[in-house]
Design a protein around this motif. Structure first.
Motif, PDB file in Angstrom:
ATOM      1  N   PHE A 142     -18.589   6.780  43.050  1.00 17.35           N
ATOM      2  CA  PHE A 142     -19.173   5.417  43.516  1.00 17.35           C
ATOM      3  C   PHE A 142     -20.803   5.336  43.418  1.00 17.35           C
ATOM      4  O   PHE A 142     -21.396   4.283  43.577  1.00 17.35           O
ATOM      5  N   ILE A 143     -21.288   6.446  43.128  1.00 18.34           N
ATOM      6  CA  ILE A 143     -22.841   6.239  42.863  1.00 18.34           C
ATOM      7  C   ILE A 143     -23.184   6.618  41.238  1.00 18.34           C
ATOM      8  O   ILE A 143     -22.358   7.568  40.767  1.00 18.34           O
ATOM      9  N   PRO A 144     -24.297   6.390  40.938  1.00 14.80           N
ATOM     10  CA  PRO A 144     -24.841   6.623  39.497  1.00 14.80           C
ATOM     11  C   PRO A 144     -24.749   8.142  39.347  1.00 14.80           C
ATOM     12  O   PRO A 144     -25.699   8.698  40.124  1.00 14.80           O
ATOM     13  N   ILE A 145     -24.513   8.950  38.461  1.00 10.75           N
ATOM     14  CA  ILE A 145     -24.433  10.215  38.289  1.00 10.75           C
ATOM     15  C   ILE A 145     -25.166  10.645  36.873  1.00 10.75           C
ATOM     16  O   ILE A 145     -24.914   9.754  35.964  1.00 10.75           O
ATOM     17  N   VAL A 146     -25.740  11.899  36.713  1.00 14.97           N
ATOM     18  CA  VAL A 146     -25.917  12.388  35.294  1.00 14.97           C
ATOM     19  C   VAL A 146     -25.290  13.843  35.325  1.00 14.97           C
ATOM     20  O   VAL A 146     -25.145  14.548  36.441  1.00 14.97           O
ATOM     21  N   LEU A 147     -25.059  14.330  34.128  1.00 11.35           N
ATOM     22  CA  LEU A 147     -24.853  15.818  34.076  1.00 11.35           C
ATOM     23  C   LEU A 147     -26.139  16.409  33.419  1.00 11.35           C
ATOM     24  O   LEU A 147     -26.772  15.682  32.377  1.00 11.35           O
ATOM     25  N   ILE A 148     -26.485  17.611  33.952  1.00 14.73           N
ATOM     26  CA  ILE A 148     -28.065  18.145  33.486  1.00 14.73           C
ATOM     27  C   ILE A 148     -27.462  19.493  32.969  1.00 14.73           C
ATOM     28  O   ILE A 148     -26.923  20.095  33.672  1.00 14.73           O
ATOM     29  N   ALA A 149     -28.141  19.869  31.746  1.00 15.42           N
ATOM     30  CA  ALA A 149     -27.790  21.015  30.982  1.00 15.42           C
ATOM     31  C   ALA A 149     -29.009  21.678  31.020  1.00 15.42           C
ATOM     32  O   ALA A 149     -30.126  21.029  30.378  1.00 15.42           O
ATOM     33  N   MET A 150     -29.204  23.053  31.207  1.00 13.35           N
ATOM     34  CA  MET A 150     -30.146  23.924  30.843  1.00 13.35           C
ATOM     35  C   MET A 150     -29.563  25.045  29.961  1.00 13.35           C
ATOM     36  O   MET A 150     -28.634  25.669  30.315  1.00 13.35           O
ATOM     37  N   GLY A 151     -30.505  25.444  29.219  1.00 12.33           N
ATOM     38  CA  GLY A 151     -30.249  26.645  27.985  1.00 12.33           C
ATOM     39  C   GLY A 151     -29.563  26.083  26.876  1.00 12.33           C
ATOM     40  O   GLY A 151     -28.817  25.028  27.103  1.00 12.33           O
ATOM     41  N   PRO A 152     -29.975  26.659  25.846  1.00  9.11           N
ATOM     42  CA  PRO A 152     -29.519  25.902  24.351  1.00  9.11           C
ATOM     43  C   PRO A 152     -28.146  25.728  24.284  1.00  9.11           C
ATOM     44  O   PRO A 152     -27.587  24.654  23.755  1.00  9.11           O
ATOM     45  N   LYS A 153     -27.217  26.689  24.774  1.00  9.46           N
ATOM     46  CA  LYS A 153     -25.679  26.630  24.638  1.00  9.46           C
ATOM     47  C   LYS A 153     -25.310  25.613  25.324  1.00  9.46           C
ATOM     48  O   LYS A 153     -24.468  24.933  25.234  1.00  9.46           O
ATOM     49  N   CYS A 154     -25.718  25.235  26.591  1.00 11.67           N
ATOM     50  CA  CYS A 154     -25.270  24.278  27.662  1.00 11.67           C
ATOM     51  C   CYS A 154     -25.794  22.966  27.284  1.00 11.67           C
ATOM     52  O   CYS A 154     -24.948  22.010  27.184  1.00 11.67           O
ATOM     53  N   VAL A 155     -27.006  22.821  26.704  1.00 13.31           N
ATOM     54  CA  VAL A 155     -27.492  21.448  26.018  1.00 13.31           C
ATOM     55  C   VAL A 155     -26.660  21.060  24.810  1.00 13.31           C
ATOM     56  O   VAL A 155     -26.135  19.961  24.716  1.00 13.31           O
ATOM     57  N   GLU A 156     -26.499  22.045  24.086  1.00 11.98           N
ATOM     58  CA  GLU A 156     -25.368  21.766  23.044  1.00 11.98           C
ATOM     59  C   GLU A 156     -24.113  21.364  23.389  1.00 11.98           C
ATOM     60  O   GLU A 156     -23.412  20.341  22.641  1.00 11.98           O
ATOM     61  N   ALA A 157     -23.391  22.047  24.290  1.00  9.42           N
ATOM     62  CA  ALA A 157     -21.989  21.736  24.777  1.00  9.42           C
ATOM     63  C   ALA A 157     -22.071  20.384  25.256  1.00  9.42           C
ATOM     64  O   ALA A 157     -21.058  19.674  25.235  1.00  9.42           O
ATOM     65  N   LEU A 158     -23.118  20.031  26.059  1.00  5.46           N
ATOM     66  CA  LEU A 158     -23.286  18.739  26.611  1.00  5.46           C
ATOM     67  C   LEU A 158     -23.230  17.712  25.640  1.00  5.46           C
ATOM     68  O   LEU A 158     -22.652  16.670  25.756  1.00  5.46           O
ATOM     69  N   ARG A 159     -23.951  18.090  24.599  1.00  9.43           N
ATOM     70  CA  ARG A 159     -24.433  17.096  23.540  1.00  9.43           C
ATOM     71  C   ARG A 159     -23.194  16.738  22.797  1.00  9.43           C
ATOM     72  O   ARG A 159     -22.695  15.609  22.377  1.00  9.43           O
ATOM     73  N   ASP A 160     -22.457  17.903  22.626  1.00  6.04           N
ATOM     74  CA  ASP A 160     -21.124  17.603  21.885  1.00  6.04           C
ATOM     75  C   ASP A 160     -19.975  17.333  22.721  1.00  6.04           C
ATOM     76  O   ASP A 160     -18.601  17.156  22.227  1.00  6.04           O
ATOM     77  N   SER A 161     -20.064  16.977  24.008  1.00  2.60           N
ATOM     78  CA  SER A 161     -19.072  16.593  24.808  1.00  2.60           C
ATOM     79  C   SER A 161     -18.288  15.341  24.692  1.00  2.60           C
ATOM     80  O   SER A 161     -17.105  14.921  25.002  1.00  2.60           O
ATOM     81  N   GLY A 162     -19.063  14.395  24.322  1.00  2.00           N
ATOM     82  CA  GLY A 162     -18.382  12.964  24.118  1.00  2.00           C
ATOM     83  C   GLY A 162     -18.178  12.400  25.544  1.00  2.00           C
ATOM     84  O   GLY A 162     -17.651  11.281  25.431  1.00  2.00           O
ATOM     85  N   LEU A 163     -18.988  12.734  26.619  1.00  3.22           N
ATOM     86  CA  LEU A 163     -18.861  12.039  27.744  1.00  3.22           C
ATOM     87  C   LEU A 163     -19.685  11.215  28.261  1.00  3.22           C
ATOM     88  O   LEU A 163     -19.424  10.466  28.900  1.00  3.22           O
ATOM     89  N   GLY A 164     -20.608  11.066  27.210  1.00  2.00           N
ATOM     90  CA  GLY A 164     -21.563   9.747  27.574  1.00  2.00           C
ATOM     91  C   GLY A 164     -22.844   9.969  26.654  1.00  2.00           C
ATOM     92  O   GLY A 164     -22.883  10.640  25.826  1.00  2.00           O
ATOM     93  N   LEU A 165     -24.011   9.149  27.025  1.00  5.53           N
ATOM     94  CA  LEU A 165     -25.230   9.190  26.369  1.00  5.53           C
ATOM     95  C   LEU A 165     -26.093  10.325  26.744  1.00  5.53           C
ATOM     96  O   LEU A 165     -26.403  10.356  27.958  1.00  5.53           O
ATOM     97  N   MET A 166     -26.586  10.713  25.515  1.00  7.63           N
ATOM     98  CA  MET A 166     -27.833  12.065  26.150  1.00  7.63           C
ATOM     99  C   MET A 166     -29.036  11.693  25.857  1.00  7.63           C
ATOM    100  O   MET A 166     -29.374  10.989  24.767  1.00  7.63           O
ATOM    101  N   ARG A 167     -29.874  12.292  26.607  1.00  8.94           N
ATOM    102  CA  ARG A 167     -31.254  12.251  26.507  1.00  8.94           C
ATOM    103  C   ARG A 167     -31.827  13.508  26.311  1.00  8.94           C
ATOM    104  O   ARG A 167     -31.440  14.606  26.878  1.00  8.94           O
TER     105      ARG A 167
END
Length: 98
Positions: A73-98
């Motif tokens: 019910f509230i706006p959320i974000v997923l946050i990644a730290m560390g190169p492997k986690c940033v890449e995994a989130l970018r490749d997840s297809g779950l939404g738009l990445m900044r």
């Protein structure tokens, strides 16, 4: 109070998340689920160009213990730290990445 090692998944309490976000930021390796916020920790994440922040699609659902799916019910974000986690989130297809 416990030591974090390696890659972590963090889903802190949304009402009192500051201590958790400070620890996550200091740890520097993992993925966190967080509410969009005006808090200082959110601003720190937003302005750190080494991190990834993903805004999930509006259709994202969470699986409940009874097997049903439920939206949040509230706006959320997923946050990644560390190169492997940033890449995994970018490749997840779950939404738009900044």
């Amino acid at each position: 109070a416990q030591l974090w090692e390696g890659t972590v998944w963090m889903n802190p309490p949304f009402s009192e998340g500051t201590i958790w976000h400070n620890k996550f930021y200091a740890h520097g390796n993992g993925i966190a689920l967080a509410p969009m916020s005006k808090a200082n920790w959110f601003y720190t994440y937003w302005t750190d160009s080494t991190m990834g922040m993903l805004m999930p699609t509006p259709h994202l659902k969470f699986r409940q213990t009874d097997g049903s799916d439920k939206g949040i019910f509230i706006p959320i974000v997923l946050i990644a730290m560390g190169p492997k986690c940033v890449e995994a989130l970018r490749d997840s297809g779950l939404g738009l990445m900044r």
